[in-house]
Write an enzyme that holds these catalytic residues in place. Structure first.
Site, mmCIF file in Angstrom:
data_model
loop_
_atom_site.group_PDB
_atom_site.id
_atom_site.type_symbol
_atom_site.label_atom_id
_atom_site.label_comp_id
_atom_site.label_asym_id
_atom_site.label_seq_id
_atom_site.Cartn_x
_atom_site.Cartn_y
_atom_site.Cartn_z
ATOM 1 C CG ASN A 99 -0.404 -0.205 2.502
ATOM 2 O OD1 ASN A 99 0.731 -0.673 2.631
ATOM 3 N ND2 ASN A 99 -1.151 0.118 3.547
ATOM 4 C CE LYS A 117 7.539 -11.882 -0.350
ATOM 5 N NZ LYS A 117 6.163 -11.355 -0.496
ATOM 6 C CB SER A 167 -2.490 -9.517 6.948
ATOM 7 O OG SER A 167 -1.714 -10.704 6.798
ATOM 8 C CD GLU A 174 1.922 -0.761 10.412
ATOM 9 O OE1 GLU A 174 0.750 -1.134 10.662
ATOM 10 O OE2 GLU A 174 2.276 -0.324 9.317
ATOM 11 C CB CYS A 185 -2.211 -0.063 8.829
ATOM 12 S SG CYS A 185 -1.702 -1.428 7.778
#
Length: 455
Positions: free
Chosen positions: A135, A158, A211, A232, A266
């Site tokens: 995002n 990654k 997630s 996070e 988030c």
């Protein structure tokens, strides 16, 4: 076959795919990162590393148009927001370059007894792996890589599978800035390979933004191998309105807080908790303002927001909204989903027995709740498994601090939204994760805080 691919969410077109790294190549990457830490890290000075970071920031600025275009087509971010993200990433690199000496300076300790002296020295841990989301492709990498390269750690990165082009562009910037081979390496790896990297004894820590499921999986592997972890994860941040002398400004802030990045952040404001005497006016004006915004072509400047990042994500958001309505919620919206383009929406009458009450919504959908009192507002705000950020609007300074103290979140912003900055620590509590990024706290997560006692 590799799942790393650029699929333009606005068109559905698969633009390019990237081969997954092989086991042999992965071993070479880990060995190179370890060699860079043993060699470059231990032989370079803080000032030398700061100069390289400053150059990374400069290259982001020089290439901002190219970099922004990549993430517009990778995840649908409107171009003006994409340009802003590149600028923010550049600022983070420069911030750590400018403050490297201060963050890494020795900290003296006053001895209670005995002769001599003692101090704490911050030194690098070694090779770290970062697992980053789609995002905010540049910002997320910057806040992980900048402080750790400053310290002398080396990075294996990654990135999200849908961001392979921007991932490669970031790696190229580090190379062009003068970082040696192995200091920063991008890998197109799957989850099993990430677990292999974490388990390797040469790896000293892992940072993941993503997630809850991904965080739990990474933390499980890291815990089994005794590796330091920063997580996070998700958020369902409350926007609490207790009083205002400018309802129009409060509504504008609420809309901005919800629709940033198309609601796919988030720490976006997601649950709007409004004191009873302001509820009707706020809900009417907020709903009208939200519904006046709509998704459009992200390549055209001025878009309210773009498509949802992928078709699967758009379908999931639609399923959540449909389920909320089926269980009693009231929906205000302007239409239906069209592929990845999702209309803005407001949900009211969402009760605790509704499945979606405790879920995170990633998209342009807002929940509005009525609070009978300050205590009721705090109870509603804290009635979530998440604890990332929060937004509090009040004209009473004493109430602001009182309520801020009671909110179960890692961050509280009073009378403003979208106020993050390189010097402000970012992170949460509860199921939103643990650890901090940015600011001087972000610079101390992956360091050996070494005591040196001299007699």
């Amino acid at each position: 076959m590799s799942h790393h691919a650029v699929i333009n969410p606005a068109t559905g077109e698969t633009i390019k795919t990237y081969a997954q790294i092989s086991g042999d190549e992965l071993e070479q990457v880990i060995a190179s990162a370890d060699k860079a830490h043993v060699g470059w890290s231990r032989s370079s000075s803080t000032a030398e590393r700061a100069a390289l970071l400053r150059r990374v920031g400069d290259l982001h600025e020089e290439r901002r148009d190219e970099l922004a275009a990549l993430i517009v087509r990778e995840m649908g971010k409107p171009v003006d927001q994409a340009l802003g993200e590149v600028d923010y990433a550049a600022d983070i690199y420069r911030y750590y370059a400018e403050n490297a000496q201060e963050f890494l300076k020795d900290e003296p300790i006053t001895l209670r007894s005995g002769e001599g002296s003692a101090f704490m020295r911050s030194t690098s841990l070694g090779v770290l792996i970062g697992v980053m989301p789609w995002n905010f492709p540049y910002y997320q990498v910057a806040r992980f890589a900048a402080p750790n390269l400053m310290t002398g750690n080396t990075i294996i990165l990654k990135h999200a599978s849908q961001c392979p082009e921007s991932a490669a562009a970031i790696e190229q910037i580090f190379q062009d800035a003068g970082f040696p081979a192995g200091a920063y390496t991008n890998v197109y790896a799957d989850s099993e390979q990430v677990a292999t990297i974490i388990a390797d004894p040469r790896i000293q820590g892992v940072s993941l933004t993503g997630s809850e499921g991904a965080g739990a999986a990474v933390a499980e592997v890291a815990g089994r191998h005794l590796k330091k972890v920063v997580l996070e994860l998700g958020g369902s941040d409350p926007f609490i309105l207790l009083s205002t002398d400018d309802m129009a400004a409060a509504v504008d802030a609420a809309v901005a807080g919800r629709l940033r990045n198309g609601g796919q952040a988030c720490d976006a404001a997601k649950r709007f908790i409004v004191i009873d005497e302001l509820y009707d006016e706020f809900t009417e004006k907020f709903t009208a303002a939200i519904l006046a915004c709509s998704p459009s072509d992200p390549t055209v400047p001025g878009a309210d927001y773009g498509p949802i990042s992928s078709l699967a994500a758009a379908e999931h958001l639609e399923e959540q909204v449909d389920r909320a309505v089926a269980q009693g919620a009231t929906l205000a919206t302007t239409g239906k989903r069209s592929s990845t383009f999702y209309p803005s929406a407001v949900l009211t009458d969402v009760t605790p027995d509704n499945d979606t009450y405790h879920e995170e919504f990633f998209g342009p959908v807002a929940f509005v709740y009525r609070a009978a009192s300050e205590d009721d507002a705090v109870t509603l705000a804290n009635d979530t498994p998440f604890g990332l950020g929060s937004y509090l609007f009040t004209t009473d300074p004493e109430q602001a601090l009182r309520v801020a103290d009671r909110i179960e979140a890692g961050m509280v912003f009073v009378n403003l939204v979208d106020a993050g900055s390189a010097e402000l620590p970012f992170g949460g509590v509860k199921r939103s994760g643990f650890g901090r990024e940015l600011g001087h706290y972000g610079a101390s997560e992956f360091v050996n805080k070494k005591l040196i006692r001299i007699g």
